[in-house]
Design a protein around this motif. Structure first.
Motif, PDB file in Angstrom:
ATOM      1  N   GLN C 232     -12.684   7.047  29.585  1.00 38.05           N
ATOM      2  CA  GLN C 232     -13.028   5.656  29.865  1.00 38.05           C
ATOM      3  C   GLN C 232     -14.469   5.557  30.389  1.00 38.05           C
ATOM      4  O   GLN C 232     -15.267   4.760  29.910  1.00 38.05           O
ATOM      5  N   GLN C 233     -14.806   6.421  31.349  1.00 38.62           N
ATOM      6  CA  GLN C 233     -16.156   6.377  31.922  1.00 38.62           C
ATOM      7  C   GLN C 233     -17.211   6.643  30.870  1.00 38.62           C
ATOM      8  O   GLN C 233     -18.243   5.985  30.809  1.00 38.62           O
ATOM      9  N   ARG C 236     -17.923   3.889  28.579  1.00 39.00           N
ATOM     10  CA  ARG C 236     -18.858   2.930  29.187  1.00 39.00           C
ATOM     11  C   ARG C 236     -20.292   3.446  29.047  1.00 39.00           C
ATOM     12  O   ARG C 236     -21.209   2.703  28.719  1.00 39.00           O
ATOM     13  N   PRO C 307     -16.699   0.442  23.190  1.00 36.95           N
ATOM     14  CA  PRO C 307     -16.429  -0.195  24.478  1.00 36.95           C
ATOM     15  C   PRO C 307     -16.937  -1.635  24.484  1.00 36.95           C
ATOM     16  O   PRO C 307     -17.973  -1.919  23.869  1.00 36.95           O
TER      17      PRO C 307
END
Ligand SMILES: Cc1ncc(C[n+]2csc(CCOP(=O)(O)OP(=O)(O)O)c2C)c(N)n1
Ligand code: SF4
Ligand code: SF4
Ligand code: SF4
Ligand SMILES: [Mg+2]
Lengths: 301, 107, 397
Positions: C232-233, C236, C307
Motif C-alpha cells: 500500500q505504501q 502511494r 493508486p
C-alpha cells in the motif's frame, strides 16, 4: 548403457532439506523429497502449489528446503513452471532444471488443465506428482485419485463412491518425453527415474504413490511398509513409458516371475481409511488386480 | 531499480533448520540403535544404511556407527521397522527420561 | 516515425520497443489483434522473445509470474472475462511484487455475453494492488506501455494499461513510434529484487504468519499484514515516481506532461466533468459547445486510477462549483466507481463542489452526443446538492 547401481552406500550423504520441518512424523513425502533432491541437486528451481509440500518446505521466513522455490496458485503449477523455463531460456541458463512438484489434488483436479497444456506445448521441465490419494493439506478430502471406498472427510460414512482416475495413463496419452510411476517405499527407484528424466529434453512426468500416516490411518512407522505392500500386491505398479511403450520397472517387474502375489486385503485392512470396504468390494479389487497381472504376464509371454 | 524509494517487501524465506522448532519434542518413543546388531558397525564397513535412506527427516548419519540426531528425530519408528537386522528398538521416552533421572540422582 | 495503425498494434509496438522477453496470452475479443501482432513480430524475428501459447488467462498470468520471478521482462493482455478468469493471479502478482505489464482492452463482462466496450472488467480488479492507467488515444497507448515497464520495474508493482475496446483497439489513427535506440536509453534492463537463483536460494511467497517471526539468524521478519502494508505504501510512492518517469520520457520524446490527470479547459471552470479513457475526448467536444454557450466548464481525464491520486484530484476540483462524473462502470449495489472515489477524495475539502454521477455506455450501448450534452447541461444548471445514486444515461434504446 553403463548404469551405475544406486544404493544407500553410494548415494550422496549431502542433504538438501533441513530437519525440524513441519511434515508429520513418518510422512512418506518427506522421504521422497529428501531423496528426490539428492537426484536433482542445487542447480534446480522448484515450482510448488499449495499442498503439504508447501508446509513442509517451511513457513516464512524459514525455508526447510535449500533449493530456490516459487510458490504459486493451486491451478497454475505447470504454467508457472513454463514461465520459469522461458525466462531461463532467454537468460541462457538452460542447464538449470525446472521442477514442478505438486500433490494429487493439485495435479489430477485443479491443475490438470495447465498441466495438459504444458505437455501439449512440449515444455521442457520435470513435473512430479506425489499422490497421497486425498487433499491432505485441507484435512483429508477426496481427490480425483482417491480410491473407491476410501473414507475421507467429505466421504465420511460410505467412502468415496467413484473409482479413481488413472492419472499417469492420462498423462501418458499426451505422449510426453517420459512418464514414470514410483512409490515412496522405493526411493532409489525414484532417484534413478529422476536421473533419467533430467537427462531428457521435453516434458517429463513422475507420479509417486505416497503413504500418509495421518490421512490413511496407519501407524507412523508403517508408511514405508504399507507402500511396499501396495506394490507387492500388484495394486500399484511401477513402470516407465517412453515412446508410447510401457515397461514395468524394478520392484514391479520382479513380480512377473511370481506365481501368486500377496493378497491386497492385507494392504487394505491395515489402513483405517478402508474400513468401509465390504468383503465383496475387497474381492472385486483383488479380481481386478488378478486380471491386470494376467494381462502383463501374457504380454511378456 | 530505485531501492531508495521502495523496500519491496515480499515473503522470501532463507534456508535453515528448525522451521517447526526442535521436533525431537514430538517424540513418544525414541529409536535406540544396538550397534552389536547393526551391520556397518559390526563389520566396520560402509553397508546397509537403510535406516538412513528411509528416515523421513534425514536425522540418521551415514557412519560406520550410525548416530541419530535426537534434537530433531520425530520418533516415527520407520528406521526400526525397516532395519533388516532389528538393530533399532523404539523405547518409550517416559521410561528413558525416568532412567536418566535416576542415573542423575545417583551421581 | 509516424504510422497509422489500430490501438492494438500501437500497444504491440510498445511491447516490442520495450524488448519484452516473455509473452503469454490467450485470445479474447477485443484484445486478440494485439497478441496476434506480437505472435507475428516474434515469429518474424523482430522481437526476440518467448511466446507461450497458453490454454487460459489464468495460465497466461501464471507464465508471466514464473518468468518475472525468474528474471525476464514479461507481458500479457486480456479483456473482460479473461481478466476475471485470471483474477486470482492478478492479486498474486501484486502481492509477490512482480513488475509485470498487462494491457486490458476494456470490454463489458458477462452475463449476459457482450463483446462491446465498457470499463467493468478492469474496474472490478481495482483493489488487487496493481497500478491502473487509463489512456485516451493511440499515442498514449504506445507511450504508456513503454513508461509502464519502467514504472513497474522501479516500484516493483505490476501495471495495467487500460484502453477502450473497439473505440481505440480497432480504430486506425496516426501516432508516432518512438525511436528504438532512444527507448533503450529510457528503459534500463529488467530487474527484480527476488529473482529465483540457485546460487542464493529463496522460497518465495510461501505461507506467511499473521505475526512477525524471527528468521534463521534471529532477525524478526514481517508478517503478512506488514508485507501488505508495504504494498500500500509503495503504491502511494508510485504516484510521484510515475510523474518523474513521465518527465524523463518527455525530455527524450517531447510528449507527455500529464500522466496522472489531464485537464482540458479546467482553469477557472465552474464545472468540471471527470471521465476515463476515450470518453474523455468525446466530452471535450461537448464542453467546447457549452463554452460557446457561456458555461465555464472543463474536462478532467483521470489516467492514474490506482493508486488513486487524491491530492491531484483535490487540487484539480476543489475550486469548482460542481463535478460531474461520467463513467462506464460501477460498484454494483452502490454507485459509479470513479464517482465514489472522487467524492471520498473531496471529503476533507472545506468548500466541496457538488458531485453528480452518470453511468453510460455499458456493454457498448451507443453514447450519443445529445446524451452527454443534456446530462452535463442539466447538471450545470439544476441541482447543486450532493447526490448518492448514479443516473443512467441512454437506457431503453
Ligand atoms: C484456488 C484454491 N482452492 C483451494 C485451495 C485450498 N487448498 C489448499 S491445499 C489443498 C489440497 C491439496 O491437496 P493435494 O494437492 O492432494 O496435496 P496434499 O495436501 O494432499 O499434499 C486445497 C484444496 C487453494 N489453496 N486454492
Ligand atoms: S498429512 Fe500426510 S502427506 Fe501431509 S505432511 Fe502429514 S503425513 Fe505428510
Ligand atoms: S538399518 Fe539397521 S543394520 Fe542397517 S545401518 Fe541402520 S541400524 Fe544398521
Ligand atoms: S526414521 Fe523416524 S524414528 Fe527413526 S531416526 Fe528418523 S525420524 Fe527418528
Ligand atoms: Mg494429496
Amino acid at each position: 548403457m553403463n548404469k551405475q547401481v544406486t544404493n544407500p552406500v553410494n548415494l550422496t550423504a549431502e542433504e538438501f532439506m533441513h530437519p525440524g520441518n513441519r511434515a508429520c512424523s513418518g510422512c512418506g513425502l518427506s522421504t521422497l523429497y529428501r531423496i528426490g533432491l539428492k537426484a536433482l541437486g542445487r542447480d534446480s528451481i522448484f515450482v510448488v502449489p499449495p499442498s503439504c509440500l508447501t508446509v513442509m518446505q517451511g513457513l516464512y521466513p524459514i525455508a526447510a528446503t535449500q533449493i530456490p522455490c516459487l510458490n504459486v496458485t493451486f491451478a497454475s503449477t505447470a504454467a508457472a513452471a513454463s514461465g520459469v523455463r522461458a525466462a531461463l531460456k532467454v537468460r541462457k541458463k538452460e542447464n538449470t532444471k525446472v521442477v514442478a512438484w505438486a500433490g494429487d489434488g493439485g495435479t489430477s483436479d485443479i491443475g490438470i488443465q495447465s498441466l495438459s497444456a504444458a505437455i501439449e506445448r512440449g515444455e521442457d521441465f520435470l513435473y512430479i506428482c506425489y499422490d497421497n490419494e486425498a487433499y491432505m493439506n485441507t484435512g483429508v478430502q477426496r481427490s480425483g485419485t482417491t480410491p473407491q471406498g476410501t473414507i475421507t472427510t467429505n466421504t465420511p460414512i460410505k467412502g468415496k463412491i467413484q473409482k479413481n482416475k488413472d492419472l499417469p495413463k492420462i498423462i501418458a496419452a499426451h505422449n510426453p518425453t517420459y512418464v514414470a510411476t514410483c512409490s515412496a517405499a522405493y526411493p532409489l527407484d525414484f532417484y534413478n527415474k529422476i536421473i533419467k528424466a533430467i537427462s531428457l529434453k521435453g516434458m517429463k512426468y513422475i507420479h509417486i504413490h505416497t503413504p500418509c500416516p495421518s490421512g490413511w490411518g496407519i501407524a507412523e512407522r508403517l508408511s514405508i511398509t504399507v507402500g511396499k505392500m501396495a506394490v507387492n500386491a500388484g495394486l500399484y505398479d511401477l513402470y516407465e513409458v517412453e515412446n508410447g511403450k510401457k515397461t514395468l520397472s524394478g520392484p514391479s517387474s520382479k513380480l512377473l516371475q511370481k506365481k501368486e502375489l500377496p493378497r491386497v486385503a492385507e494392504y487394505l485392512k491395515i489402513q483405517s481409511r478402508f474400513r468401509a470396504l465390504s468383503e465383496q468390494q475387497i474381492a472385486e479389487i483383488q479380481a481386478e488386480i488378478d486380471t491386470k497381472w494376467e494381462g502383463y504376464r501374457q504380454e511378456v509371454g | 531499480m530505485d531501492d531508495k524509494k521502495c523496500i519491496i517487501m515480499t515473503s522470501n524465506s532463507k534456508s535453515g533448520p528448525g522451521d517447526a522448532g526442535r521436533t525431537g519434542s514430538w517424540r513418544v518413543e525414541r529409536p535406540v540403535i544396538d550397534l552389536k546388531k547393526c551391520t556397518p558397525a559390526k563389520r566396520q564397513k560402509a553397508s546397509c544404511y537403510l535406516c538412513w535412506l528411509y528416515c523421513p527427516d534425514g536425522v540418521i548419519s551415514k557412519e560406520l556407527e550410525p548416530q541419530i540426531n535426537l534434537e530433531y528425530c520425530k520418533g516415527c519408528g520407520i528406521c526400526a521397522q525397516e532395519c533388516p537386522t532389528s538393530a533399532i528398538e523404539m523405547v518409550e521416552e517416559t521410561r528413558l527420561i525416568e532412567e536418566e533421572r535416576k542415573i542423575n540422582e545417583k551421581n | 516515425m509516424k504510422r497509422i495503425e489500430s490501438g492494438n498494434v500501437a500497444a504491440a509496438l510498445g511491447v516490442k520497443l520495450a524488448k519484452t522477453q516473455v509473452v503469454a496470452a490467450y485470445p479474447i475479443t477485443p484484445q486478440t489483434p494485439l497478441t496476434e501482432k506480437l505472435s507475428e513480430l516474434i515469429e518474424a524475428g523482430e522481437l526476440e522473445a518467448e511466446y507461450i501459447t497458453v490454454e487460459s488467462e489464468h495460465s497466461a498470468l501464471a507464465v508471466c509470474i514464473g518468468a518475472a520471478s525468474a528474471g525476464a521482462r514479461a507481458f500479457t493482455a486480456t479483456s473482460a472475462n479473461g481478466l476475471l478468469y485470471m483474477s486470482e493471479q492478478v492479486h498474486w502478482a501484486a502481492g509477490a511484487r512482480l513488475p509485470l505489464v498487462m494491457c486490458v482492452v476494456n470490454r463489458g463482462v458477462g452475463a449476459p455475453w457482450t463483446v462491446w466496450n465498457d470499463h467493468q472488467d478492469s474496474i472490478s480488479q481495482r483493489d488487487a494492488g496493481w497500478i491502473q492507467i487509463y489512456v485516451n488515444d493511440h499515442q498514449e497507448i504506445i507511450d504508456t506501455v513503454i513508461k509502464a515497464f519502467r514504472l513497474a520495474e522501479t516500484v516493483s508493482i505490476p501495471v495495467m494499461v487500460c484502453y477502450d475496446g473497439y473505440y481505440l483497439s480497432h480504430t486506425h489513427m496516426p501516432f508516432d513510434v518512438p525511436d528504438e535506440n532512444k527507448v533503450d536509453t529510457f528503459l534500463p534492463a529488467y530487474s527484480y529484487k527476488h529473482t529465483l537463483n540457485p546460487e542464493s536460494p529463496e522460497n518465495l511467497n510461501t505461507v506467511t504468519m499473521p505475526f512477525a517471526r524471527p528468521d534463521r539468524d534471529g532477525v524478526n521478519k514481517p508478517g503478512y499484514m506488514d508485507i501488505r502494508h508495504n504494498l500500500q505504501q509503495e503504491l502511494r510512492t508510485s504516484i510521484p515516481v510515475f510523474e518523474e518517469i513521465d518527465t524523463a520520457y518527455k525530455a527524450i520524446f517531447g510528449r507527455g506532461g500529464s500522466p496522472i490527470l489531464s485537464a482540458y479547459k479546467c482553469e477557472g471552470a465552474d464545472f468540471i466533468v471527470a471521465a476515463m479513457g476515450s470518453l474523455s475526448n468525446r466530452i471535450k467536444d461537448i464542453v467546447d459547445e457549452l463554452n460557446l454557450e457561456g458555461l465555464k466548464i472543463g474536462v478532467l481525464s483521470v489516467h492514474l486510477y490506482r493508486p488513486f491520486p487524491q491530492a491531484q484530484i483535490i487540487a484539480a476540483l476543489q475550486d469548482a462549483k460542481g463535478v460531474i462524473v461520467i463513467e462506464k462502470a460501477l460498484s454494483y449495489g452502490n454507485q459509479g466507481a470513479l464517482f465514489g472515489d472522487i467524492k471520498a477524495a473531496l471529503y476533507p475539502c472545506i468548500k466541496r463542489p457538488f458531485a453528480h454521477s452518470y453511468i453510460i455506455g455499458l456493454g457498448g450501448r451507443e453514447i450519443k452526443k445529445a446524451d452527454l450534452y443534456d446530462a452535463i447541461k442539466e447538471s450545470c444548471t439544476t441541482s447543486e446538492t450532493f447526490e448518492d445514486t448514479s443516473r443512467w444515461i441512454g437506457l431503453n434504446r
